[in-house]
Scaffold this motif. Structure first.
Motif, PDB file in Angstrom:
ATOM      1  N   ILE A 111      32.733  39.282  29.551  1.00 36.05           N
ATOM      2  CA  ILE A 111      31.899  38.417  30.379  1.00 36.05           C
ATOM      3  C   ILE A 111      31.201  37.390  29.488  1.00 36.05           C
ATOM      4  O   ILE A 111      30.423  37.744  28.601  1.00 36.05           O
ATOM      5  CB  ILE A 111      30.855  39.226  31.165  1.00 36.05           C
ATOM      6  N   LEU A 112      31.475  36.127  29.726  1.00 32.85           N
ATOM      7  CA  LEU A 112      30.857  35.039  28.977  1.00 32.85           C
ATOM      8  C   LEU A 112      29.479  34.773  29.557  1.00 32.85           C
ATOM      9  O   LEU A 112      29.337  34.172  30.627  1.00 32.85           O
ATOM     10  CB  LEU A 112      31.731  33.785  29.051  1.00 32.85           C
ATOM     11  N   ALA A 113      28.447  35.240  28.861  1.00 30.74           N
ATOM     12  CA  ALA A 113      27.092  35.205  29.401  1.00 30.74           C
ATOM     13  C   ALA A 113      26.109  34.539  28.449  1.00 30.74           C
ATOM     14  O   ALA A 113      24.910  34.781  28.524  1.00 30.74           O
ATOM     15  CB  ALA A 113      26.617  36.634  29.710  1.00 30.74           C
ATOM     16  N   GLY A 114      26.603  33.680  27.562  1.00 31.35           N
ATOM     17  CA  GLY A 114      25.738  33.124  26.537  1.00 31.35           C
ATOM     18  C   GLY A 114      25.273  31.711  26.762  1.00 31.35           C
ATOM     19  O   GLY A 114      24.569  31.143  25.926  1.00 31.35           O
ATOM     20  N   GLY A 115      25.654  31.103  27.899  1.00 28.28           N
ATOM     21  CA  GLY A 115      25.320  29.702  28.131  1.00 28.28           C
ATOM     22  C   GLY A 115      23.846  29.465  28.418  1.00 28.28           C
ATOM     23  O   GLY A 115      23.152  30.340  28.943  1.00 28.28           O
ATOM     24  N   GLN A 116      23.383  28.259  28.104  1.00 31.58           N
ATOM     25  CA  GLN A 116      21.968  27.927  28.299  1.00 31.58           C
ATOM     26  C   GLN A 116      21.638  27.691  29.762  1.00 31.58           C
ATOM     27  O   GLN A 116      20.548  28.005  30.215  1.00 31.58           O
ATOM     28  CB  GLN A 116      21.609  26.675  27.490  1.00 31.58           C
ATOM     29  N   GLY A 117      22.576  27.116  30.527  1.00 32.43           N
ATOM     30  CA  GLY A 117      22.284  26.811  31.924  1.00 32.43           C
ATOM     31  C   GLY A 117      21.251  25.712  32.062  1.00 32.43           C
ATOM     32  O   GLY A 117      20.301  25.833  32.839  1.00 32.43           O
ATOM     33  N   GLY A 171      32.693  43.909  27.663  1.00 25.17           N
ATOM     34  CA  GLY A 171      31.914  43.226  26.644  1.00 25.17           C
ATOM     35  C   GLY A 171      31.112  42.103  27.275  1.00 25.17           C
ATOM     36  O   GLY A 171      31.658  41.312  28.050  1.00 25.17           O
ATOM     37  N   VAL A 172      29.818  42.046  26.984  1.00 31.07           N
ATOM     38  CA  VAL A 172      28.942  40.989  27.509  1.00 31.07           C
ATOM     39  C   VAL A 172      28.554  40.098  26.331  1.00 31.07           C
ATOM     40  O   VAL A 172      27.799  40.511  25.449  1.00 31.07           O
ATOM     41  CB  VAL A 172      27.692  41.576  28.187  1.00 31.07           C
ATOM     42  N   LEU A 173      29.085  38.887  26.307  1.00 30.50           N
ATOM     43  CA  LEU A 173      28.895  37.980  25.187  1.00 30.50           C
ATOM     44  C   LEU A 173      27.637  37.155  25.411  1.00 30.50           C
ATOM     45  O   LEU A 173      27.572  36.326  26.326  1.00 30.50           O
ATOM     46  CB  LEU A 173      30.106  37.066  25.016  1.00 30.50           C
ATOM     47  N   THR A 174      26.613  37.409  24.591  1.00 31.11           N
ATOM     48  CA  THR A 174      25.328  36.747  24.753  1.00 31.11           C
ATOM     49  C   THR A 174      25.071  35.804  23.581  1.00 31.11           C
ATOM     50  O   THR A 174      25.627  35.980  22.494  1.00 31.11           O
ATOM     51  CB  THR A 174      24.184  37.768  24.846  1.00 31.11           C
ATOM     52  N   GLN A 175      24.198  34.828  23.823  1.00 28.08           N
ATOM     53  CA  GLN A 175      23.831  33.920  22.744  1.00 28.08           C
ATOM     54  C   GLN A 175      22.469  33.283  23.013  1.00 28.08           C
ATOM     55  O   GLN A 175      21.507  33.547  22.295  1.00 28.08           O
ATOM     56  CB  GLN A 175      24.902  32.827  22.566  1.00 28.08           C
ATOM     57  N   TYR A 176      22.350  32.478  24.062  1.00 32.06           N
ATOM     58  CA  TYR A 176      21.101  31.776  24.346  1.00 32.06           C
ATOM     59  C   TYR A 176      20.073  32.721  24.972  1.00 32.06           C
ATOM     60  O   TYR A 176      20.390  33.425  25.930  1.00 32.06           O
ATOM     61  CB  TYR A 176      21.379  30.605  25.294  1.00 32.06           C
ATOM     62  N   GLN A 177      18.845  32.742  24.439  1.00 37.45           N
ATOM     63  CA  GLN A 177      17.744  33.544  24.983  1.00 37.45           C
ATOM     64  C   GLN A 177      18.239  34.916  25.462  1.00 37.45           C
ATOM     65  O   GLN A 177      18.160  35.245  26.649  1.00 37.45           O
ATOM     66  CB  GLN A 177      17.073  32.797  26.141  1.00 37.45           C
ATOM     67  N   PRO A 178      18.735  35.755  24.561  1.00 35.45           N
ATOM     68  CA  PRO A 178      19.415  36.984  24.991  1.00 35.45           C
ATOM     69  C   PRO A 178      18.510  38.165  25.322  1.00 35.45           C
ATOM     70  O   PRO A 178      18.991  39.151  25.871  1.00 35.45           O
ATOM     71  CB  PRO A 178      20.282  37.317  23.779  1.00 35.45           C
TER      72      PRO A 178
END
Length: 420
Positions: A10-16, A56-63
């Motif tokens: 799951i691509l979940a790292g975007g800032q939005g 897998g939950v891929l995080t990056q921004y404000q995780p």
């Protein structure tokens, strides 16, 4: 680790960034939605319901919020000894560290994680869509078609097609022959949903080659899919016809929340055969006083209503005091609307307090210091989380309010509170 037939990523790292202040402190998938959910509940629940036990939950921004919320994956039955939910942020390697540069690069950086499970197939998902889908049916088509990749597509209105990546198919409707990124004159209205199943051995080679290409943007839609098409690989279109909403803008987030009230048969959260699971705090039952009026609204534990709520979505621990009116709005957890305040067509961030006698919503005023034509439209007002709005403040439509210490004239924020 035991071999898995399919692993989900799951691509979940975007800032939005198009959600403005709502994602100042949290990643978009962690934004509250629909009274008792977070946006990421939907792909996680779909995985669980589809029998996929390794995610897998891929995080990056404000995780932080997102990592804490997903935790061990228990609410979605993903706390497994063999498999389970894994938080996958960028990490330090011997040769250095890179942030996830784009969707394909994010998967590339986790090749070792995927290889640990020796999967036959990999499911790639976005963490910011509202929908219910049986991924097992999509996998069956992928296997039957002997495809290298299967892409979920949805028919969209022709006038909206230029906003999407469009998949053009042959006469069968199954075989993808061309991909167009936001075409001015689309040849079809089959929009990519950003949901992919790849045969892992094929995708692995593509990711390695893509990473070596200095001209690549390392994106599935812009690079991986066109590369596979140029090599005459078999790409299959999986046609989806249920409810689906990309909640990447203020308007689409507001629309999706209102759809819970207006399109219950389509979104159907009451389907016991396909539940949407979530992690919720333990709160007392909601309370509606004898003086309150509640119409066509939904609420969850901890809500207290003494005033009026009409066509409104209330998250846990919200309070509407006597004489207050809330209409066509979304109140995130912990929001309080004080006596006599009027809230019309707004999205209110977590733990924000609306002062007594405030008037929020209505005709836009381009001269207002909070006016935000770029992100807010259709008279929707958005308030950041943790704000205390001054008594009797007036906030017209199309405004986005955040804490701005530099603002003197027209400032409606009295104070801010810490939100954890």
């Amino acid at each position: 680790m035991p071999k898995k037939n399919m692993v989900a990523m799951i691509l979940a790292g975007g800032q939005g960034s198009r959600l403005g202040v709502l994602t100042n402190n949290v990643a978009k998938p962690a934004v509250p939605f629909g009274s008792r959910y977070r946006i990421i509940d939907f792909p996680l629940s779909n995985c669980s319901n589809s029998g996929i036990d390794t995610v897998g939950v891929l995080t990056q921004y404000q995780p932080l919020d997102l990592n804490t919320y997903v935790g061990t994956g228990h609410p979605w039955d993903l706390d497994r000894n063999n498999g389970g939910a894994f938080i996958l942020p960028p990490y330090q390697k011997i040769e250095g560290m890179d942030w996830y540069k784009n969707t394909a690069n994010a998967i590339y950086q986790n090749i070792n994680f995927i290889d640990n499970f020796m999967p036959n197939y990999v499911l790639i998902l976005s963490g910011d869509h509202i929908y219910k889908m049986n991924y097992d049916l999509m996998l069956k088509q992928h296997i039957e078609e002997k495809a290298d990749a299967t892409i979920a597509v949805l028919e969209v209105p022709w006038d909206e097609a230029p906003r999407f990546g469009i998949m053009n198919t042959d006469e069968s409707g199954r075989n993808i022959i061309e991909f167009e990124e936001k075409p001015a004159e689309p040849k079809s209205n089959l929009a990519s949903m950003g949901i992919y199943i790849f045969t892992w051995s094929v995708l692995r080679k593509e990711l390695l080659a893509d990473e070596e290409n200095p001209d690549s943007s390392h994106d599935f839609g812009k690079d991986i899919i066109p590369s596979m098409l140029s090599q005459d690989m078999k790409l299959s279109a999986y046609h989806f016809s249920g409810y689906w909403k990309d909640v990447g803008t203020i308007r689409s987030l507001w629309d999706a929340n209102m759809d819970i009230l207006d399109k219950q048969d389509e979104i159907n959260f009451r389907d016991s055969a396909w539940r949407i699971y979530s992690r919720n705090p333990v709160k007392p039952a909601h309370y509606i006083s004898s003086e309150a009026t509640v119409k066509n609204s939904c609420m969850t534990d901890g809500c207290v209503v003494y005033g009026e709520a009409e066509h409104t979505v209330l998250s846990h621990s919200c309070v509407i005091e006597e004489g207050a009116i809330v209409k066509d709005s979304v109140l995130m957890p912990g929001v309080k609307v004080r006596k006599g305040a009027i809230v019309d067509k707004a999205i209110i961030g977590m733990n924000t307090i609306i002062g007594e006698g405030c008037k929020i919503g209505g005709k836009p005023d381009p001269q207002n210091p909070y006016y935000n034509k770029k992100l807010c439209s259709d008279e929707i007002v958005v308030l950041d989380r943790g704000l205390i709005i001054k008594d009797n403040a007036v906030i017209p439509g199309n405004c986005m309010v955040e804490h701005r210490p530099d603002l003197t004239e027209g400032n409606v924020v009295e104070d801010v509170v810490q939100v954890w």
